[in-house]
Enzyme design. Structure first.
Site, PDB file in Angstrom:
ATOM      1  N   CYS A 130       0.811  -1.228   0.000  1.00  0.00           N
ATOM      2  CA  CYS A 130       0.000   0.000   0.000  1.00  0.00           C
ATOM      3  C   CYS A 130       0.842   1.275   0.000  1.00  0.00           C
ATOM      4  O   CYS A 130       0.323   2.345  -0.303  1.00  0.00           O
ATOM      5  CB  CYS A 130      -0.951   0.021   1.183  1.00  0.00           C
ATOM      6  SG  CYS A 130      -1.987  -1.435   1.244  1.00  0.00           S
ATOM      7  N   HIS A 178      -3.438   6.991   3.014  1.00  0.00           N
ATOM      8  CA  HIS A 178      -3.815   5.693   2.445  1.00  0.00           C
ATOM      9  C   HIS A 178      -5.221   5.357   2.921  1.00  0.00           C
ATOM     10  O   HIS A 178      -5.535   5.483   4.111  1.00  0.00           O
ATOM     11  CB  HIS A 178      -2.817   4.624   2.882  1.00  0.00           C
ATOM     12  CG  HIS A 178      -3.234   3.244   2.509  1.00  0.00           C
ATOM     13  ND1 HIS A 178      -3.698   2.936   1.244  1.00  0.00           N
ATOM     14  CD2 HIS A 178      -3.278   2.083   3.218  1.00  0.00           C
ATOM     15  CE1 HIS A 178      -4.001   1.649   1.199  1.00  0.00           C
ATOM     16  NE2 HIS A 178      -3.763   1.118   2.374  1.00  0.00           N
ATOM     17  N   ASN A 219     -10.085  -0.400   0.222  1.00  0.00           N
ATOM     18  CA  ASN A 219      -8.624  -0.294   0.223  1.00  0.00           C
ATOM     19  C   ASN A 219      -8.107  -0.810  -1.129  1.00  0.00           C
ATOM     20  O   ASN A 219      -8.216  -2.000  -1.419  1.00  0.00           O
ATOM     21  CB  ASN A 219      -8.064  -1.139   1.381  1.00  0.00           C
ATOM     22  CG  ASN A 219      -6.550  -1.145   1.420  1.00  0.00           C
ATOM     23  OD1 ASN A 219      -5.888  -0.657   0.513  1.00  0.00           O
ATOM     24  ND2 ASN A 219      -6.004  -1.728   2.472  1.00  0.00           N
TER      25      ASN A 219
HETATM   26  N1  ACO Z   1     -18.523  -9.009   9.369  1.00  0.00           N
HETATM   27  C1  ACO Z   1     -18.945  -9.297  10.626  1.00  0.00           C
HETATM   28  N2  ACO Z   1     -18.083  -9.658  11.630  1.00  0.00           N
HETATM   29  C2  ACO Z   1     -16.780  -9.719  11.314  1.00  0.00           C
HETATM   30  C3  ACO Z   1     -16.284  -9.423  10.025  1.00  0.00           C
HETATM   31  C4  ACO Z   1     -17.229  -9.070   9.028  1.00  0.00           C
HETATM   32  N3  ACO Z   1     -16.879  -8.741   7.784  1.00  0.00           N
HETATM   33  N4  ACO Z   1     -14.948  -9.564  10.028  1.00  0.00           N
HETATM   34  C5  ACO Z   1     -14.602  -9.916  11.280  1.00  0.00           C
HETATM   35  N5  ACO Z   1     -15.711 -10.017  12.052  1.00  0.00           N
HETATM   36  C6  ACO Z   1     -15.801 -10.363  13.473  1.00  0.00           C
HETATM   37  C7  ACO Z   1     -14.601 -11.117  13.967  1.00  0.00           C
HETATM   38  O1  ACO Z   1     -14.727 -12.510  13.730  1.00  0.00           O
HETATM   39  C8  ACO Z   1     -14.649 -10.798  15.441  1.00  0.00           C
HETATM   40  O2  ACO Z   1     -15.581 -11.627  16.061  1.00  0.00           O
HETATM   41  P1  ACO Z   1     -15.306 -12.235  17.539  1.00  0.00           P
HETATM   42  O3  ACO Z   1     -15.170 -11.018  18.434  1.00  0.00           O
HETATM   43  O4  ACO Z   1     -16.506 -13.052  17.793  1.00  0.00           O
HETATM   44  O5  ACO Z   1     -14.016 -12.991  17.429  1.00  0.00           O
HETATM   45  C9  ACO Z   1     -15.181  -9.380  15.527  1.00  0.00           C
HETATM   46  O6  ACO Z   1     -15.830  -9.161  14.237  1.00  0.00           O
HETATM   47  C10 ACO Z   1     -14.122  -8.321  15.725  1.00  0.00           C
HETATM   48  O7  ACO Z   1     -13.039  -8.578  14.839  1.00  0.00           O
HETATM   49  P2  ACO Z   1     -11.754  -7.665  14.826  1.00  0.00           P
HETATM   50  O8  ACO Z   1     -10.829  -8.175  13.793  1.00  0.00           O
HETATM   51  O9  ACO Z   1     -11.232  -7.540  16.217  1.00  0.00           O
HETATM   52  O10 ACO Z   1     -12.400  -6.269  14.381  1.00  0.00           O
HETATM   53  P3  ACO Z   1     -11.724  -4.862  14.335  1.00  0.00           P
HETATM   54  O11 ACO Z   1     -12.533  -3.904  15.094  1.00  0.00           O
HETATM   55  O12 ACO Z   1     -10.238  -4.924  14.617  1.00  0.00           O
HETATM   56  O13 ACO Z   1     -11.899  -4.490  12.791  1.00  0.00           O
HETATM   57  C11 ACO Z   1     -10.590  -4.485  10.760  1.00  0.00           C
HETATM   58  C12 ACO Z   1     -11.317  -5.327  11.793  1.00  0.00           C
HETATM   59  C13 ACO Z   1     -11.629  -3.633  10.032  1.00  0.00           C
HETATM   60  C14 ACO Z   1      -9.917  -5.424   9.790  1.00  0.00           C
HETATM   61  C15 ACO Z   1      -9.575  -3.567  11.459  1.00  0.00           C
HETATM   62  O14 ACO Z   1      -8.800  -4.315  12.374  1.00  0.00           O
HETATM   63  C16 ACO Z   1      -8.660  -2.910  10.484  1.00  0.00           C
HETATM   64  O15 ACO Z   1      -9.053  -2.068   9.701  1.00  0.00           O
HETATM   65  N6  ACO Z   1      -7.354  -3.219  10.513  1.00  0.00           N
HETATM   66  C17 ACO Z   1      -6.385  -2.636   9.625  1.00  0.00           C
HETATM   67  C18 ACO Z   1      -6.491  -3.258   8.292  1.00  0.00           C
HETATM   68  C19 ACO Z   1      -5.668  -2.493   7.300  1.00  0.00           C
HETATM   69  O16 ACO Z   1      -5.450  -1.312   7.415  1.00  0.00           O
HETATM   70  N7  ACO Z   1      -5.232  -3.185   6.313  1.00  0.00           N
HETATM   71  C20 ACO Z   1      -4.543  -2.561   5.257  1.00  0.00           C
HETATM   72  C21 ACO Z   1      -3.096  -2.653   5.386  1.00  0.00           C
HETATM   73  S1  ACO Z   1      -2.227  -2.526   3.873  1.00  0.00           S
HETATM   74  C22 ACO Z   1      -2.753  -3.715   2.775  1.00  0.00           C
HETATM   75  O17 ACO Z   1      -3.776  -4.210   2.889  1.00  0.00           O
HETATM   76  C23 ACO Z   1      -1.894  -4.176   1.670  1.00  0.00           C
END
Ligand code: ACO
Length: 342
Positions: free
Chosen positions: A129, A269, A299
């Site tokens: 990214c 980003h 993203n």
């Molecule tokens: N729909 C419903 N529930 C979901 C989903 C979904 N799509 N995805 C995950 N969950 C659930 C999980 O299973 C979890 O359930 P549990 O508590 O029963 O175990 C719960 O939701 C919370 O999951 P988390 O992963 O802790 O959720 P979080 O609040 O951290 O959000 C997210 C997840 C959106 C991925 C966040 O962590 C994030 O944005 N991280 C950064 C990602 C990023 O920036 N990536 C790009 C980097 S560069 C590149 O990609 C090349």
């Protein structure tokens, strides 16, 4: 505060040579739009979960047969048109991507051919990214040194090709797009004032595509185990992303000789609204000075920043004379930032 005449692009590296500015910017997103409501029918998720956790409403998905170079070439044509230049004017082509057309030849070579450019050097650059900012700095160096006059820098990704569409934790986040910039020197224009790049190779486990390279060549087993798709520990990535983007943003602004209060528009980003809001809060730069379009694109990795920048320019949110801060974070881990006097 007045921008410095010269500064550093990396610790201990003098910024020498000609000034370099973005003479043209363009973007492209495929026609097909995939909404959160459609994703509700594909995996166990809800529009509400996706929106509150990420800010994303919809994303663009490439058509079957449409490769990363096909997205990139559309953005490149738009950027050249914006610069008032033709494909034949390009001296060098750089493509930043994490989803190349194939392992080799490079996507940049495919793009050169599709664009109808001269047989100039073309190569890919891999920084996930952060790729566009890495490529921007590499291209800047070629123009600054005087060896090349017109460098085409493309950030293009077809993440839909490396997304596990049965994994709700990742498939709701990504989209396909491309953005491109034409770099040139123009006497009297300051252009790119500073950049700040960094990497931490110790964190590969939290964000990667494990198979398909030399470490884990493709086998029937790797395909069965879905090892050719993006794997991400979202929470870990989130924490590191905020810290890395903050220090990258501060690093480039400091090197530019400006203050954060001099920045008219921040183009971050576009991974997650909560990451962007955390950065806005910690930098004490209001969200009104950020340009965010992830709600419509998701993203798009290396395309995210040039797509958002092109949109901000089209909307008049970035105008001639403005100071713009680009800041990114990605797999690698990598991070990068740039301050541009537009
Ligand atoms: N729909 C419903 N529930 C979901 C989903 C979904 N799509 N995805 C995950 N969950 C659930 C999980 O299973 C979890 O359930 P549990 O508590 O029963 O175990 C719960 O939701 C919370 O999951 P988390 O992963 O802790 O959720 P979080 O609040 O951290 O959000 C997210 C997840 C959106 C991925 C966040 O962590 C994030 O944005 N991280 C950064 C990602 C990023 O920036 N990536 C790009 C980097 S560069 C590149 O990609 C090349």
């Amino acid at each position: 505060m007045k921008p410095a005449e010269s500064d550093t692009s990396a610790p201990g590296t003098a910024r020498l040579g000609r000034s370099v500015h973005i003479a043209g910017i363009g973007s492209y997103a495929p026609e097909r739009v995939l909404t959160n409501q459609e994703l509700e029918k594909m995996v166990d998720t809800t529009d509400e979960w996706i929106l509150t956790r990420s800010g994303i409403r919809e994303r663009h998905i490439a058509a079957p047969g449409q490769a990363t170079s096909d997205l990139g070439v559309e953005a490149a044509r738009a950027a050249l048109a914006d610069a008032g230049l033709a494909a034949g004017d390009v001296d060098l082509i750089l493509v930043a991507t994490a989803s190349p057309d194939m392992l080799f030849p490079s996507t940049a070579c495919q793009l050169q051919h599709k664009l109808g450019a001269r047989k100039v050097a073309a190569f890919d650059l891999s920084a996930a990214c952060s790729g566009f900012i890495y490529a921007l700095e590499v291209g800047r160096q070629f123009v600054a040194s005087g060896t090349h006059d017109t460098v085409l820098v493309v950030g293009a990704d077809k993440l839909s090709a490396i997304t596990d569409w049965t994994d709700r934790a990742t498939c709701v986040l990504f989209g396909d797009a491309a953005g491109a910039a034409v770099l040139r020197h123009e006497p009297g224009r300051r252009g790119i004032l500073s950049t700040h790049l960094g990497a931490d190779g110790s964190q590969k486990e939290i964000l990667n595509v494990p198979a398909g390279g030399s470490a884990m060549p493709a086998t029937e087993q790797t395909v069965r185990d879905k090892m050719h798709f993006i794997r991400m520990s979202g929470r870990e990535v989130f924490k590191l992303a905020v810290n890395a983007m903050l220090s990258a943003a501060r690093g480039a602004v400091e090197k530019s000789g400006l203050a954060l209060s001099d920045i008219n528009c921040v183009i971050p980003h576009q991974a997650n609204m909560r990451i962007i809001e955390a950065i806005s809060d910690r930098l004490k730069v209001g969200m009104d000075r950020f340009h965010v379009n992830l709600q419509h694109y998701g993203n798009t990795s290396a395309a995210s920043i040039p797509v958002a920048l092109a949109e901000a320019v089209r909307m008049g949110k970035v105008k001639r004379g403005d100071n713009v801060l680009l800041v990114a974070f990605g797999g690698g881990l990598t991070w990068g930032s740039a301050v541009i006097h537009w």
